[in-house]
Design an enzyme around this catalytic site. Structure first.
Site, PDB file in Angstrom:
ATOM      1  N   HIS A  46     -54.922  22.211 -53.084  1.00 51.80           N
ATOM      2  CA  HIS A  46     -54.912  22.396 -54.543  1.00 51.80           C
ATOM      3  C   HIS A  46     -56.154  21.764 -55.174  1.00 51.80           C
ATOM      4  CE1 HIS A  46     -53.064  22.964 -58.514  1.00 51.80           C
ATOM      5  NE2 HIS A  46     -53.512  21.748 -58.798  1.00 51.80           N
ATOM      6  N   GLU A  68     -52.966  27.175 -50.085  1.00 52.27           N
ATOM      7  CA  GLU A  68     -51.985  26.493 -50.933  1.00 52.27           C
ATOM      8  C   GLU A  68     -50.668  27.278 -50.972  1.00 52.27           C
ATOM      9  OE1 GLU A  68     -52.009  24.585 -55.429  1.00 52.27           O
ATOM     10  OE2 GLU A  68     -53.067  26.462 -55.032  1.00 52.27           O
ATOM     11  N   ASN A 399     -65.929  16.312 -21.521  1.00 58.41           N
ATOM     12  CA  ASN A 399     -65.878  15.962 -20.102  1.00 58.41           C
ATOM     13  C   ASN A 399     -64.495  15.456 -19.697  1.00 58.41           C
ATOM     14  OD1 ASN A 399     -68.449  16.703 -19.434  1.00 58.41           O
ATOM     15  ND2 ASN A 399     -69.327  14.659 -19.606  1.00 58.41           N
TER      16      ASN A 399
END
Length: 662
Positions: A46, A68, A399
């Protein structure tokens, strides 16, 4: 109104909102029933929508509005959150980040991808798809179509009538707000979405320009209750207080507040001062640009150089007032340096917040289950170092996920929990910060690394048996060496750990790797608190003086010439049962000197290319605090130099870049 002057603040605040949304979505995926997280996520979307709309960035406003709407369905329990919906939320978030980068680069902001819009619209409309898990609304429930919402929001202001729900809203903008006009306008926009604003006192155009005393009033015609309007206002930032009261109409249609007397202003939820709180205790904050912080540290650095110069000049003068003044000035400069550095320091939480999303995406892509834990987010580092370490940490995590953590089947086969564990811990020790990344995966196979190193010519086969395991682990930091069996879009090209070590070295840090086969791997990044002002050891080389950063020195020693050993045609020194090779720093830097050789040898033990090396110098001069200035072309191209500093006598000396000296 020209809103361009607010662009910087819009970009900064939107980045913060997006980062918060990233963390909230990760948290929600683990706990879909977390109502507080759902409410918080709704507020973040919002806020972005309101700010973007006020700035005229319609594409950003439209997409955040659709997010929203999606959050609203979660709030109402009309939609169940699952991993597929989380993917859609992250896609929307990525699109918002791309749009924000366009704003930052002054480029046109493209609309969100049509596939993403279609997915969000399908969710809003309740259309069942393979990627959407929804709960059918009860017969009495009704989802308002987006078109109807837009139509309602665009209705023209209607005259106030006694039959309507009419409210008077009195607002106080926080005096510490940098741009109260924009804050007030954002509140105005938020309330206009809740109803129709019929009166603004002062006029909203004057408010936007900042022509008001931080207080203004609005009359709003709305279907919402007083409590609902208060909830909207409680979420607004930089709002010191507010009051909301129904309006009454007399026979002459005059408007009066229902309160018999002036209503007390209610403290706002965010940034408000509690009634019991004294004004002197209120914490004030202000945003400053990073350029300003860089300029401040440069000024402090110049003051440190000037202090050294004055101390040098005053050595030949016997004056107690001068010495007292010099001492006082030194203390003030030291305090100023400390305060400026504290302003430049930033919690590494800003660095860590993006990592759960990285691990989550990589785990889903590789079909693995991984739990990430982060400790020590409140540890602070120089902002410049935090900025540099973002990509290296992502490389390390890639990794861990790709090479370290096994699949669920592989883990259960050897008696491990099917969910892999990665833990990141940040700790401070004196003037260094340690960031340790540890996984409980399969560990590193030293024999495999040795075979790869021999194949690439990094080491001779006859020497491989004498190399300690820690040195073997560090071989993965050589460019092109990878232990992956195949190349993927995640890893396998042998550039990840090489890039990590290069960046860590560039900020004056160091890297350590430890591993136990079948148990897991631990990677530790040792980082300095700051990079601009450092402690150095001044060493003599013939007629030259050079500086070596203290944090790169393992130890210093002076030995007699007869104590030196010869190992594989190279001079070495035996320290703690470890043979350390010696290098003449004069030969490395090609410095000519007519100085006669001494029977006493001065040695600086450092780490280069993951090995301990003893640098032979003519002598140790002193330690001092130095403001290191970066080199410019053509000096920046000289290998082994990281910068320069100025001594008290005005001479310029170079600071050595130890990791890249050879």
């Amino acid at each position: 109104m020209d809103m361009s002057k607010y662009k910087g603040m819009f970009i900064s605040e939107t980045k913060e909102h997006l980062q918060t949304m990233n963390s909230l979505i990760i948290s929600l995926e683990k706990n879909p029933e977390g109502k507080e997280d759902i409410e918080a996520l709704f507020r973040e979307a919002h806020s972005i929508k309101g700010m973007a709309a006020s700035m005229g960035y319609d594409s950003i406003s439209d997409l955040s509005h659709k997010m929203e709407d999606m959050m609203d369905l979660f709030r109402k329990g009309e939609l169940n959150l699952d991993s597929e919906l989380v993917d859609i939320l992250f896609q929307a978030l990525d699109s918002l980040e791309i749009m924000l980068k366009s704003v930052e680069a002054d480029q046109p902001v493209d609309a969100a991808p049509s596939t993403l819009i279609a997915s969000l619209q399908a969710i809003k409309g309740g259309t069942p798809t393979s990627s959407i898990s929804s709960k059918a609304p009860a017969p009495s429930e009704k989802i308002t179509p987006p078109a109807k919402v837009e139509e309602d929001n665009k209705k023209a202001a209607a005259p106030i009538t006694p039959e309507g729900q009419n409210l008077q809203v009195d607002l106080n903008i926080d005096p510490s707000s940098q741009i109260p006009g924009m804050r007030a306008f954002l509140i105005y926009k938020a309330l206009s979405e809740a109803g129709t604003i019929t009166i603004s006192t002062p006029d909203i155009e004057d408010v936007k320009k900042g022509n008001f005393d931080n207080k203004f009033s609005l009359h709003i015609s709305t279907e919402k209750t007083v409590k609902e309007i208060k909830k909207i206002l409680a979420k607004m930032t930089d709002l010191a207080g507010f009051s909301v009261n129904p309006l009454i109409f007399d026979n002459n249609a005059a408007v009066k507040s229902s309160a018999s007397s002036a209503s007390e202003i209610e403290p706002a939820a965010v940034g408000a001062q509690k009634p019991s709180q004294k004004k002197s205790q209120q914490i004030r904050t202000v945003r400053v640009t990073t350029d300003l912080l860089d300029n401040l540290i440069n000024i402090v650095g110049e003051m440190i150089i000037s202090r050294s110069r004055l101390i040098e000049v005053s050595k030949g003068l016997e004056s107690n007032p001068l010495q007292d003044g010099m001492l006082q000035m030194s203390n003030l400069i030291r305090d100023l340096h400390s305060q400026v550095m504290s302003v430049r320091m930033t919690p590494i939480e800003n660095l860590m917040e993006r990592l759960p999303r990285v691990v989550r995406d990589l785990a889903r892509k590789s079909g693995k289950k991984i739990d990430l834990k982060i400790d020590g987010k409140d540890i602070e580092l120089d902002r410049a170092i935090v900025d540099e370490m973002a990509d290296p940490l992502v490389h390390v995590l890639r990794n861990c996920v790709d090479h370290g953590i096994e699949t669920v089947f592989e883990r259960e086969l050897v008696g491990k929990n099917g969910t892999g564990q990665i833990r990141i811990r940040a700790m401070r020790e004196k003037d260094q910060v340690y960031i340790n990344i540890e996984d409980d995966g399969k560990g590193m196979d030293t024999e495999k690394i040795k075979r790869k190193a021999i194949a690439r010519g990094l080491i001779k086969k006859e020497r491989i048996a004498t190399i300690p395991d820690k040195e073997v682990f560090m071989m993965v930091c050589h460019s092109g060496l990878s232990t992956a069996e195949k190349v993927t879009d995640v890893s396998g090209r042998g550039v990840g750990m090489d890039a990590v070590k290069s960046v860590v070295d560039s900020v004056g840090g160091s890297l350590e790797i430890d591993s136990i086969l079948g148990k897991g791997t631990s990677i530790t990044l040792k980082l300095p608190l700051t990079v601009a002002i450092v402690h150095v050891l001044l060493v003599g080389l013939g007629d030259e003086t050079l500086a070596i950063p203290i944090n790169k020195i393992i130890r210093t020693l002076e030995v007699e010439k007869h104590e030196l050993k010869r190992s594989q045609k190279q001079m070495a020194i035996l320290i703690d049962n470890e043979m350390i090779p010696l290098l003449s720093l004069k030969k490395v830097l090609d410095i000519k000197s007519n100085k006669a050789a001494s029977d006493q040898i001065s040695i600086v033990i450092v780490e280069m290319k993951s090995k301990k090396v003893g640098l032979v110098v003519d002598g140790f001069i002193e330690q001092q605090e130095a403001f290191v200035k970066p080199l410019e072309a053509p000096l920046e191209w000289i290998k082994g130099l990281s910068g320069a500093t100025i001594l008290g006598d005005g001479s310029v000396i170079f600071v050595l870049d130890i990791p890249n000296l050879l």
